[in-house]
Design a protein around this motif. Structure first.
Motif, short mmCIF file in Angstrom:
data_model
loop_
_atom_site.label_atom_id
_atom_site.label_comp_id
_atom_site.label_asym_id
_atom_site.label_seq_id
_atom_site.Cartn_x
_atom_site.Cartn_y
_atom_site.Cartn_z
N SER A 59 -16.84 -3.13 15.62
CA SER A 59 -16.05 -1.91 15.80
C SER A 59 -14.59 -2.14 15.41
CB SER A 59 -16.14 -1.44 17.26
OG SER A 59 -15.38 -0.28 17.45
N ILE A 60 -14.04 -3.28 15.79
CA ILE A 60 -12.66 -3.62 15.43
C ILE A 60 -12.51 -3.66 13.92
CG2 ILE A 60 -10.98 -5.52 15.42
CD1 ILE A 60 -11.92 -6.09 18.34
N LEU A 61 -13.48 -4.28 13.26
CA LEU A 61 -13.46 -4.36 11.81
C LEU A 61 -13.62 -2.98 11.18
CD1 LEU A 61 -13.36 -6.18 9.33
CD2 LEU A 61 -15.83 -6.44 9.53
N LYS A 62 -14.58 -2.21 11.68
CA LYS A 62 -14.86 -0.88 11.15
C LYS A 62 -13.67 0.06 11.26
CE LYS A 62 -17.68 2.81 12.72
NZ LYS A 62 -17.19 3.56 13.63
N ASN A 63 -12.91 -0.07 12.33
CA ASN A 63 -11.77 0.81 12.57
C ASN A 63 -10.47 0.31 11.93
OD1 ASN A 63 -13.24 2.73 14.07
ND2 ASN A 63 -13.18 1.38 15.84
N GLY A 64 -10.57 -0.76 11.15
CA GLY A 64 -9.39 -1.27 10.45
C GLY A 64 -8.39 -1.97 11.34
N LYS A 65 -8.82 -2.39 12.52
CA LYS A 65 -7.91 -3.05 13.47
C LYS A 65 -7.92 -4.57 13.32
CE LYS A 65 -7.06 0.86 15.65
NZ LYS A 65 -5.82 1.55 15.50
N GLY A 66 -8.89 -5.10 12.58
CA GLY A 66 -9.00 -6.54 12.41
C GLY A 66 -7.90 -7.09 11.51
N LYS A 67 -7.57 -8.34 11.72
CA LYS A 67 -6.53 -9.00 10.92
C LYS A 67 -7.13 -9.88 9.84
CE LYS A 67 -2.93 -8.34 14.01
NZ LYS A 67 -1.92 -7.46 13.63
#
Length: 72
Positions: free
Chosen positions: A32-40
């Motif tokens: 979900s973090i990756l999908k929402n563009g929140k990942g670094k």
């Protein structure tokens, strides 16, 4: 700037977050973090598993957009 189009590919392949997370052996929270563009960052191994599960190329998931903010 790197844009994550994972949600677009998931919609095209008609696959939900829970199913994809199970297929690529990643927690739903991390996906979900990756999908929402929140990942670094993303590991190449994870990108490989995503591409295999979604039958796509890395460029279908990741996109570069020049924001004109200057060099690193």
């Amino acid at each position: 700037m790197i844009i994550i189009n994972l949600d677009v590919m998931m919609a095209k392949r008609k696959i939900g977050l829970a199913e994809l997370a199970e297929r690529i052996d990643l927690t739903q929270a991390n996906l979900s973090i990756l999908k929402n563009g929140k990942g670094k960052a993303i590991r190449f191994a994870t990108l490989d598993r995503l591409c295999r599960a979604l039958d796509c190329q890395p460029g279908d998931i990741l996109e570069y957009a020049n924001t004109g903010e200057g060099a690193i």
